[in-house]
Structures are given as C-alpha cells and as structure tokens.
Scaffold this motif. Structure first.
Motif, PDB file in Angstrom:
ATOM      1  N   PHE A 175     -96.708 -14.358 -50.532  1.00 38.04           N
ATOM      2  CA  PHE A 175     -95.357 -14.029 -50.981  1.00 38.04           C
ATOM      3  C   PHE A 175     -95.175 -12.534 -51.212  1.00 38.04           C
ATOM      4  CE2 PHE A 175     -94.286 -18.443 -51.339  1.00 38.04           C
ATOM      5  CZ  PHE A 175     -92.913 -18.426 -51.109  1.00 38.04           C
ATOM      6  N   HIS A 176     -96.233 -11.847 -51.634  1.00 38.19           N
ATOM      7  CA  HIS A 176     -96.140 -10.387 -51.768  1.00 38.19           C
ATOM      8  C   HIS A 176     -95.852  -9.771 -50.398  1.00 38.19           C
ATOM      9  CE1 HIS A 176     -96.871  -6.401 -53.391  1.00 38.19           C
ATOM     10  NE2 HIS A 176     -97.608  -6.175 -52.322  1.00 38.19           N
ATOM     11  N   GLU A 177     -96.541 -10.252 -49.383  1.00 31.45           N
ATOM     12  CA  GLU A 177     -96.305  -9.769 -48.024  1.00 31.45           C
ATOM     13  C   GLU A 177     -94.889 -10.118 -47.562  1.00 31.45           C
ATOM     14  OE1 GLU A 177     -97.974 -10.589 -43.541  1.00 31.45           O
ATOM     15  OE2 GLU A 177     -99.356 -10.851 -45.212  1.00 31.45           O
ATOM     16  N   ILE A 178     -94.439 -11.328 -47.857  1.00 32.58           N
ATOM     17  CA  ILE A 178     -93.095 -11.749 -47.462  1.00 32.58           C
ATOM     18  C   ILE A 178     -92.046 -10.875 -48.141  1.00 32.58           C
ATOM     19  CG2 ILE A 178     -91.415 -13.611 -47.823  1.00 32.58           C
ATOM     20  CD1 ILE A 178     -93.795 -15.529 -47.106  1.00 32.58           C
TER      21      ILE A 178
ATOM     22  N   GLU B 172     -83.265   5.642 -35.790  1.00 32.53           N
ATOM     23  CA  GLU B 172     -84.595   5.042 -35.762  1.00 32.53           C
ATOM     24  C   GLU B 172     -84.822   4.182 -37.013  1.00 32.53           C
ATOM     25  OE1 GLU B 172     -89.315   6.302 -35.649  1.00 32.53           O
ATOM     26  OE2 GLU B 172     -87.794   7.860 -35.837  1.00 32.53           O
ATOM     27  N   VAL B 173     -85.311   2.970 -36.782  1.00 31.24           N
ATOM     28  CA  VAL B 173     -85.663   2.070 -37.877  1.00 31.24           C
ATOM     29  C   VAL B 173     -87.047   2.470 -38.375  1.00 31.24           C
ATOM     30  CG1 VAL B 173     -86.219  -0.331 -38.457  1.00 31.24           C
ATOM     31  CG2 VAL B 173     -84.230   0.189 -37.025  1.00 31.24           C
ATOM     32  N   LEU B 174     -87.153   2.676 -39.669  1.00 26.86           N
ATOM     33  CA  LEU B 174     -88.421   3.135 -40.242  1.00 26.86           C
ATOM     34  C   LEU B 174     -89.456   2.019 -40.313  1.00 26.86           C
ATOM     35  CD1 LEU B 174     -86.953   5.357 -43.094  1.00 26.86           C
ATOM     36  CD2 LEU B 174     -87.736   6.068 -40.816  1.00 26.86           C
ATOM     37  N   TRP B 175     -89.037   0.812 -40.682  1.00 27.26           N
ATOM     38  CA  TRP B 175     -89.944  -0.331 -40.812  1.00 27.26           C
ATOM     39  C   TRP B 175     -89.326  -1.492 -40.050  1.00 27.26           C
ATOM     40  CZ3 TRP B 175     -88.695   1.263 -46.201  1.00 27.26           C
ATOM     41  CH2 TRP B 175     -89.619   2.175 -46.697  1.00 27.26           C
ATOM     42  N   ALA B 176     -89.805  -1.768 -38.883  1.00 26.57           N
ATOM     43  CA  ALA B 176     -89.223  -2.820 -38.058  1.00 26.57           C
ATOM     44  C   ALA B 176     -89.917  -4.158 -38.288  1.00 26.57           C
ATOM     45  CB  ALA B 176     -89.319  -2.442 -36.580  1.00 26.57           C
ATOM     46  N   VAL B 177     -89.118  -5.214 -38.316  1.00 32.02           N
ATOM     47  CA  VAL B 177     -89.668  -6.562 -38.328  1.00 32.02           C
ATOM     48  C   VAL B 177     -90.263  -6.812 -36.951  1.00 32.02           C
ATOM     49  CG1 VAL B 177     -89.119  -9.016 -38.532  1.00 32.02           C
ATOM     50  CG2 VAL B 177     -88.006  -7.367 -40.048  1.00 32.02           C
ATOM     51  N   LYS B 178     -91.450  -7.419 -36.927  1.00 29.62           N
ATOM     52  CA  LYS B 178     -92.164  -7.654 -35.672  1.00 29.62           C
ATOM     53  C   LYS B 178     -92.330  -9.154 -35.437  1.00 29.62           C
ATOM     54  CE  LYS B 178     -94.759  -3.366 -36.078  1.00 29.62           C
ATOM     55  NZ  LYS B 178     -94.676  -2.837 -37.403  1.00 29.62           N
ATOM     56  N   SER B 179     -92.591  -9.505 -34.202  1.00 25.20           N
ATOM     57  CA  SER B 179     -92.742 -10.920 -33.852  1.00 25.20           C
ATOM     58  C   SER B 179     -93.892 -11.570 -34.612  1.00 25.20           C
ATOM     59  CB  SER B 179     -92.916 -11.097 -32.345  1.00 25.20           C
ATOM     60  OG  SER B 179     -94.069 -10.428 -31.901  1.00 25.20           O
ATOM     61  N   GLU B 180     -94.941 -10.812 -34.921  1.00 28.34           N
ATOM     62  CA  GLU B 180     -96.063 -11.409 -35.658  1.00 28.34           C
ATOM     63  C   GLU B 180     -95.667 -11.811 -37.085  1.00 28.34           C
ATOM     64  OE1 GLU B 180     -97.172  -6.910 -35.307  1.00 28.34           O
ATOM     65  OE2 GLU B 180     -96.425  -8.435 -33.956  1.00 28.34           O
ATOM     66  N   HIS B 181     -94.662 -11.163 -37.639  1.00 32.37           N
ATOM     67  CA  HIS B 181     -94.180 -11.571 -38.965  1.00 32.37           C
ATOM     68  C   HIS B 181     -93.548 -12.969 -38.893  1.00 32.37           C
ATOM     69  CE1 HIS B 181     -93.738  -6.990 -39.585  1.00 32.37           C
ATOM     70  NE2 HIS B 181     -94.890  -7.393 -40.107  1.00 32.37           N
ATOM     71  N   ILE B 182     -92.822 -13.218 -37.832  1.00 31.60           N
ATOM     72  CA  ILE B 182     -92.195 -14.522 -37.634  1.00 31.60           C
ATOM     73  C   ILE B 182     -93.258 -15.576 -37.362  1.00 31.60           C
ATOM     74  CG2 ILE B 182     -90.599 -15.829 -36.159  1.00 31.60           C
ATOM     75  CD1 ILE B 182     -89.219 -12.987 -35.692  1.00 31.60           C
ATOM     76  N   THR B 183     -94.209 -15.237 -36.523  1.00 31.72           N
ATOM     77  CA  THR B 183     -95.297 -16.173 -36.208  1.00 31.72           C
ATOM     78  C   THR B 183     -96.069 -16.558 -37.462  1.00 31.72           C
ATOM     79  OG1 THR B 183     -95.479 -15.262 -33.981  1.00 31.72           O
ATOM     80  CG2 THR B 183     -97.382 -16.482 -34.819  1.00 31.72           C
ATOM     81  N   LYS B 184     -96.317 -15.596 -38.332  1.00 33.76           N
ATOM     82  CA  LYS B 184     -97.046 -15.900 -39.563  1.00 33.76           C
ATOM     83  C   LYS B 184     -96.263 -16.889 -40.430  1.00 33.76           C
ATOM     84  CE  LYS B 184     -99.865 -13.922 -43.150  1.00 33.76           C
ATOM     85  NZ  LYS B 184    -100.542 -12.726 -43.634  1.00 33.76           N
TER      86      LYS B 184
END
Length: 184
Positions: free
Chosen positions: A64-67, A85-97
C-alpha cells in the motif's frame, strides 16, 4: 522550507506543474485533487490497522505504501499540462503488479455469488470508500483523456478493482463477515 500558504490561490486559481495557472474548478484540478483525496482515504484505512495483527501485515502495508506513491504519481501526471514532460509516469508494470495482487487476494476469498455491501471492519469499509473515490478520479481523468497518459487511466481503473478486493481481503483476514445485498 517555505510557508504552506502562498496566497496565490486566493482568487480561485491554482498552478499546475510548470506553473500554468488554471481555475480551481478546472477538471484537471478536480482529477488530481480526487487522487489526493483517495490517497488520504487509503491512509485512513491503513491507520485502522495500526494495532491489529494479521498474517501478511508487513507485505500488505508495504504494497500500500507503493500504491500510495504511484497514486501520487498518477495525480502528478494529471497536474501536468499537455505538451509538458511528465516527471513521474505511470508504467505498465504498475498495472501488472495490481493485477497480480488482485489475483492473489481473490484466491484467498470466497467467490462472489451476489453483490456485497461496503462495510465490515473500519479498514475494509475505508478501502471501499477509497475505491469509490478512485472511480471518481477516473471519471474526471477520462474528461481529459486525450491529454493524459493512457496508462494513468488504466492504473486508476485497476486500482479501484484492487481496492475492492483489498477491502474484501482485509475483512477476511480480520474475520469480518461481508453483508450481502438483499433483493426484495
């Protein structure tokens, strides 16, 4: 550290990332503000677990800290004006996790045969509230979807599913029964 108040928003505007001023009623502000609201509700849900022990509590809290961090990043994406430019982009691995954790928690739960009502433990109930707040953030983000990383939209969608399953999971771990919808 600078003072928390700047007085720059006293006339109903706020700054996006990179300083662009917009109305506080702008849908982009509503979208990232709703992510912040969801993050706060997740924090409240987790606070209910402070004095409660269950089998995988350290892993649960770490996840949950990561989420919460990724949700903050999603809000940051929504606060970034188009073309910047987006400084912190959501990545596909975040969704997979999230999907992997949904599958893992669902394996431990009884399959749903009817609708359940939000509730159970305070933590479980708060996770259900967080789920509905994330759904609202998603609806707001859809309104600006042409300007937003599609992975941020997918993350919000999957996060609401994850929070639903997590609410059920924590109620299961705390041995709190789920109330089912009565069809009259």
């Amino acid at each position: 550290m600078a003072r928390i108040y700047t007085r720059s928003g006293d006339k109903g505007t706020t700054s996006l990332i990179y300083g662009k001023r917009v109305s506080k009623s702008d849908i982009r502000v509503e979208a990232y503000g709703t992510c912040d609201e969801a993050n706060s509700m997740i924090g409240l849900a987790l606070s209910y677990l402070d004095s409660i022990d269950f089998a995988d509590k350290p892993a649960f809290l770490s996840l949950f800290h990561e989420i919460q961090t990724i949700l903050f990043h999603a809000g940051s994406e929504l606060a970034t004006p188009e073309g910047k430019e987006v400084l912190w982009a959501v990545k596909s691995e975040h969704i997979t996790k999230l999907e992997n954790r949904i599958d893992y928690y669902e394996e431990k739960l009884q399959p749903l045969k009817q609708f359940i009502l939000p509730g159970g433990s305070p933590a479980g109930a708060a996770l259900h509230v967080a789920r509905t707040i994330v759904r609202r953030a998603e609806r707001c983000a859809v309104a600006i979807s042409e300007e937003v990383n599609p992975l941020a939209l997918s993350y919000l969608n999957r996060l609401s599913d994850f929070l639903f399953v997590s609410g059920r999971y924590i109620n299961h771990m705390l041995k709190k029964e789920e109330a089912v919808l009565h069809e009259d």
